[in-house]
Design an enzyme around this catalytic site. Structure first.
Site, PDB file in Angstrom:
ATOM      1  N   HIS A 266       0.869  -1.198   0.000  1.00 43.94           N
ATOM      2  CA  HIS A 266       0.000   0.000   0.000  1.00 43.94           C
ATOM      3  C   HIS A 266       0.900   1.241   0.000  1.00 43.94           C
ATOM      4  O   HIS A 266       1.784   1.344  -0.836  1.00 43.94           O
ATOM      5  CB  HIS A 266      -0.927  -0.096   1.228  1.00 43.94           C
ATOM      6  CG  HIS A 266      -2.056   0.892   1.275  1.00 43.94           C
ATOM      7  ND1 HIS A 266      -2.458   1.667   0.225  1.00 43.94           N
ATOM      8  CD2 HIS A 266      -2.887   1.219   2.310  1.00 43.94           C
ATOM      9  CE1 HIS A 266      -3.470   2.431   0.591  1.00 43.94           C
ATOM     10  NE2 HIS A 266      -3.760   2.188   1.853  1.00 43.94           N
ATOM     11  N   HIS A 307      -2.121  -2.236  -9.621  1.00 42.53           N
ATOM     12  CA  HIS A 307      -3.123  -1.607  -8.756  1.00 42.53           C
ATOM     13  C   HIS A 307      -4.369  -2.469  -8.772  1.00 42.53           C
ATOM     14  O   HIS A 307      -4.729  -3.048  -9.803  1.00 42.53           O
ATOM     15  CB  HIS A 307      -3.468  -0.197  -9.277  1.00 42.53           C
ATOM     16  CG  HIS A 307      -4.126   0.656  -8.258  1.00 42.53           C
ATOM     17  ND1 HIS A 307      -5.483   0.584  -8.008  1.00 42.53           N
ATOM     18  CD2 HIS A 307      -3.625   1.570  -7.400  1.00 42.53           C
ATOM     19  CE1 HIS A 307      -5.788   1.436  -7.047  1.00 42.53           C
ATOM     20  NE2 HIS A 307      -4.677   2.052  -6.640  1.00 42.53           N
ATOM     21  N   ASP A 365       2.703   5.510  -6.533  1.00 44.70           N
ATOM     22  CA  ASP A 365       3.940   5.417  -5.736  1.00 44.70           C
ATOM     23  C   ASP A 365       5.200   5.306  -6.586  1.00 44.70           C
ATOM     24  O   ASP A 365       6.312   5.411  -6.058  1.00 44.70           O
ATOM     25  CB  ASP A 365       3.858   4.198  -4.806  1.00 44.70           C
ATOM     26  CG  ASP A 365       2.791   4.389  -3.750  1.00 44.70           C
ATOM     27  OD1 ASP A 365       1.936   3.499  -3.589  1.00 44.70           O
ATOM     28  OD2 ASP A 365       2.790   5.456  -3.121  1.00 44.70           O
TER      29      ASP A 365
HETATM   30  C1  SDX Z   1      -1.397   2.156  -3.306  1.00 44.91           C
HETATM   31  O1  SDX Z   1      -6.123   0.698  -3.251  1.00 44.91           O
HETATM   32  C2  SDX Z   1      -5.634   1.880  -3.500  1.00 44.91           C
HETATM   33  O2  SDX Z   1      -6.284   2.752  -4.024  1.00 44.91           O
HETATM   34  C3  SDX Z   1      -4.185   2.082  -3.058  1.00 44.91           C
HETATM   35  C4  SDX Z   1      -3.565   3.418  -3.442  1.00 44.91           C
HETATM   36  C5  SDX Z   1      -4.222   4.558  -2.703  1.00 44.91           C
HETATM   37  O3  SDX Z   1      -4.117   5.704  -3.206  1.00 44.91           O
HETATM   38  O4  SDX Z   1      -4.745   4.332  -1.586  1.00 44.91           O
HETATM   39  O5  SDX Z   1      -3.697   3.619  -4.837  1.00 44.91           O
HETATM   40  C6  SDX Z   1      -2.083   3.460  -3.093  1.00 44.91           C
HETATM   41  O6  SDX Z   1      -1.335   1.369  -2.391  1.00 44.91           O
HETATM   42  C7  SDX Z   1      -0.864   1.831  -4.679  1.00 44.91           C
HETATM   43  C8  SDX Z   1      -0.285   0.366  -4.777  1.00 44.91           C
HETATM   44  C9  SDX Z   1       1.130   0.398  -4.208  1.00 44.91           C
HETATM   45  N1  SDX Z   1       1.670  -0.960  -4.118  1.00 44.91           N
HETATM   46  C10 SDX Z   1       2.676  -1.376  -4.946  1.00 44.91           C
HETATM   47  O7  SDX Z   1       3.145  -0.702  -5.853  1.00 44.91           O
HETATM   48  C11 SDX Z   1       3.218  -2.752  -4.596  1.00 44.91           C
HETATM   49  C12 SDX Z   1       3.403  -3.575  -5.890  1.00 44.91           C
HETATM   50  N2  SDX Z   1       2.059  -3.857  -6.396  1.00 44.91           N
HETATM   51  C13 SDX Z   1       1.500  -5.178  -6.066  1.00 44.91           C
HETATM   52  O8  SDX Z   1       1.820  -5.620  -4.787  1.00 44.91           O
HETATM   53  C14 SDX Z   1       0.024  -5.274  -6.468  1.00 44.91           C
HETATM   54  O9  SDX Z   1      -0.055  -4.819  -7.745  1.00 44.91           O
HETATM   55  C15 SDX Z   1      -1.026  -4.561  -5.638  1.00 44.91           C
HETATM   56  C16 SDX Z   1      -0.926  -4.897  -4.191  1.00 44.91           C
HETATM   57  C17 SDX Z   1      -0.938  -3.095  -5.804  1.00 44.91           C
HETATM   58  C18 SDX Z   1      -2.397  -5.028  -6.177  1.00 44.91           C
HETATM   59  O10 SDX Z   1      -2.531  -6.351  -5.829  1.00 44.91           O
HETATM   60  P1  SDX Z   1      -3.800  -7.205  -6.354  1.00 44.91           P
HETATM   61  O11 SDX Z   1      -4.854  -6.342  -6.935  1.00 44.91           O
HETATM   62  O12 SDX Z   1      -4.180  -8.144  -5.240  1.00 44.91           O
HETATM   63  O13 SDX Z   1      -3.211  -7.971  -7.576  1.00 44.91           O
HETATM   64  P2  SDX Z   1      -2.573  -9.403  -7.466  1.00 44.91           P
HETATM   65  O14 SDX Z   1      -1.547  -9.438  -6.390  1.00 44.91           O
HETATM   66  O15 SDX Z   1      -3.690 -10.393  -7.433  1.00 44.91           O
HETATM   67  O16 SDX Z   1      -1.804  -9.494  -8.868  1.00 44.91           O
HETATM   68  C19 SDX Z   1      -2.458  -9.953 -10.043  1.00 44.91           C
HETATM   69  C20 SDX Z   1      -1.351 -10.568 -10.878  1.00 44.91           C
HETATM   70  C21 SDX Z   1      -0.594 -11.675 -10.119  1.00 44.91           C
HETATM   71  O17 SDX Z   1      -0.053 -12.539 -11.093  1.00 44.91           O
HETATM   72  P3  SDX Z   1      -0.912 -13.880 -11.527  1.00 44.91           P
HETATM   73  O18 SDX Z   1      -1.328 -14.560 -10.221  1.00 44.91           O
HETATM   74  O19 SDX Z   1      -2.112 -13.350 -12.294  1.00 44.91           O
HETATM   75  O20 SDX Z   1       0.038 -14.689 -12.363  1.00 44.91           O
HETATM   76  O21 SDX Z   1      -0.361  -9.566 -11.189  1.00 44.91           O
HETATM   77  C22 SDX Z   1       0.879  -9.909 -10.582  1.00 44.91           C
HETATM   78  C23 SDX Z   1       0.565 -10.934  -9.490  1.00 44.91           C
HETATM   79  O22 SDX Z   1       1.685 -11.777  -9.264  1.00 44.91           O
HETATM   80  N3  SDX Z   1       1.423  -8.659 -10.021  1.00 44.91           N
HETATM   81  C24 SDX Z   1       2.691  -8.291 -10.109  1.00 44.91           C
HETATM   82  C25 SDX Z   1       2.746  -7.024  -9.508  1.00 44.91           C
HETATM   83  N4  SDX Z   1       1.540  -6.673  -9.077  1.00 44.91           N
HETATM   84  C26 SDX Z   1       0.715  -7.696  -9.390  1.00 44.91           C
HETATM   85  N5  SDX Z   1       3.787  -8.906 -10.642  1.00 44.91           N
HETATM   86  C27 SDX Z   1       4.946  -8.217 -10.555  1.00 44.91           C
HETATM   87  N6  SDX Z   1       5.091  -6.999  -9.990  1.00 44.91           N
HETATM   88  C28 SDX Z   1       4.011  -6.367  -9.463  1.00 44.91           C
HETATM   89  N7  SDX Z   1       4.131  -5.168  -8.913  1.00 44.91           N
END
Ligand code: SDX
Length: 430
Positions: A266, A307, A365
């Protein structure tokens, strides 16, 4: 409520149940499942709440497919270009843009509540100098519930006093975390400075010499605050609502939100992005790290990418990327290997099928840390900056929940997968 319904086959295949739909002013409708357990004996299953609506809200609208973000109906692009953080705070809290008198009164109230009880400073001295600033901030904000007990959560005046107090004090409390980590004396707020300039002064001035706030840095900070102010029912906002739904002291609910924001999935991602860029080190290593991010057996993820809602682009990232050029140039930081590395990493990732297929684009971010670093903010304070900005969003959502016609304590259910009922076995028989 809508007069439309959603047809659902019953478990026993008998006639279809029709569940009412809840429709808003924009966005997809929601199936009202409140009676599904009483009527059908089943729960709905949605770990991570990706398809679950937790509330009705008038505050912020997001369209993840089209990259739309509206604060009280106003597009983030227009607010970023034409507004300022204090005006956006008023908008999020009150639902309408202020007229000049309203804005002057709001800013005056915030300006005159920036100091916090002197005895709160003693709490900072209890932390080791290398305590993470988010650990300190969540602790001292929680302490405010001891200084301001007995908030009448349904009283409009009490709600306003809470809102103004926490929005006004959070920069001072955040700055005190930074000063404590440096072993420097806390710098008091200055009422002649605007919100962002005041924060920079409390961060970077020292009693031993005069300090001049760079207006370009203050302008960049103000814009970052606008972009981070609110974002629908994200993890930390949902935490504030859930904690607040029990009727706890609102300062304690905000402290819970700070703790949720800290996580690297997050708000903690902005700090993690800088660590990731440092680990990647150079453009030559990008392919190796993009491969690691795609490898299911490798815990490495591209921080700042992906996201839960935005599956095309995060409109805030687009604005911040443009801002990077201007801020770095204005601050005379032409040689920006970090920014160049980030741009190249984005370019490589966005051409890769893995990221395209999953809708993984830079989020808010990914670039914000580059600007914070250019402003002289240490990496450990990046998520604290996010918390300062998001406080108004948390407060607006808490207030909306408190004033909702039917507030119930949040209490999700579960699918139990543990041991079925069994009798105790004495130790002599095990
Ligand atoms: C914020 O919710 C909000 O609005 C949050 C926010 C706000 O203003 O409040 O916008 C602020 O928190 C932004 C997000 C910051 N976090 C990151 O940048 C951390 C990296 N991102 C990931 O951890 C992830 O993308 C999330 C946590 C942001 C979203 O997670 P989800 O929606 O649960 O997605 P997921 O983990 O189910 O991923 C779906 C697929 C998976 O692969 P498959 O199972 O389909 O094979 O995408 C892949 C994941 O492995 N994936 C990534 C990835 N993010 C998702 N692979 C590599 N790198 C990444 N960053």
């Amino acid at each position: 409520m809508s007069d439309k319904t959603f047809k659902l086959h019953n478990l026993d295949g008998s006639t279809i149940s029709e569940l009412p739909l809840v429709e808003g002013s924009m966005g997809p409708p929601a199936v009202d499942v409140r009676k599904i357990f009483a009527d059908q004996g089943v729960f709905t299953y949605d770990p991570g709440f990706g398809a679950t609506v937790s509330c009705s809200s008038d505050i912020t609208f997001i369209n993840g497919q089209e990259g739309v973000l509206l604060y009280r109906g106003y597009p983030i692009e227009q607010l970023a270009e034409k507004s300022n953080y204090m005006e956006v705070c008023y908008l999020l809290l009150n639902g309408e843009l202020p007229n000049p008198t309203e804005l002057e009164g709001f800013v005056d109230s915030i300006t005159n509540h920036t100091m916090f009880n002197e005895s709160l400073l003693r709490f900072y001295n209890g932390f080791h100098h290398d305590a993470h600033p988010m650990a300190m901030l969540s602790g001292v904000v929680g302490c405010l519930s001891a200084f301001y007990p007995g908030v009448d959560m349904h009283n409009a005046h009490d709600q306003m006093v809470f809102a103004h107090r926490i929005i006004a004090k959070i920069p001072s409390m955040a700055a005190a975390c930074y000063k404590h980590s440096l072993g420097q004396p806390f710098v008091y707020p200055q009422n002649h400075l605007d919100y962002s300039s005041n924060l920079l002064n409390m961060f970077f001035s020292v009693p031993a010499e005069p300090y001049e706030v760079d207006p370009i840095a203050a302008e960049a900070m103000d814009l970052l605050f606008i972009l981070h102010a609110d974002h629908e029912q994200n993890c930390s906002t949902s935490t504030v609502r859930l904690a607040g739904s029990s009727g706890t002291n609102p300062y304690a609910a905000i402290a819970a939100g700070i703790s949720a924001l800290w996580g690297p999935s997050h708000g903690g991602a902005n700090e993690a992005v800088l660590s990731m860029l440092a680990e990647i080190g150079s453009v030559e290593n990008i392919d190796k790290y993009v491969a690691k991010a795609k490898d299911k057996n490798d815990p490495f993820r591209l921080m700042g990418f992906g996201h839960r809602v935005y599956k095309n682009f995060d409109p805030r990232a687009t604005i911040i990327r443009k801002m990077c050029y201007k801020v770095l140039e204005n601050l005379g930081q032409v040689d920006t290997p970090l920014f160049d590395l980030a741009l190249k990493l984005e370019e490589v990732a966005l051409k890769d099928e893995y990221f395209i297929k999953r809708g993984l684009y830079p989020n808010v971010d990914f670039y914000s840390g580059i600007i914070y670093k250019a402003l002289g903010i240490p990496t450990s304070m990046f998520t604290v900056m996010f918390a300062i900005a998001r406080t108004v969003g948390w407060v607006a959502n808490w207030t909306e929940m408190m004033n909702a016609p039917s507030r119930r304590i949040g209490r999700p259910r579960q699918v139990y997968t543990g041991a079925v009922k069994r009798d105790y076995v004495g130790i002599d028989k095990r």
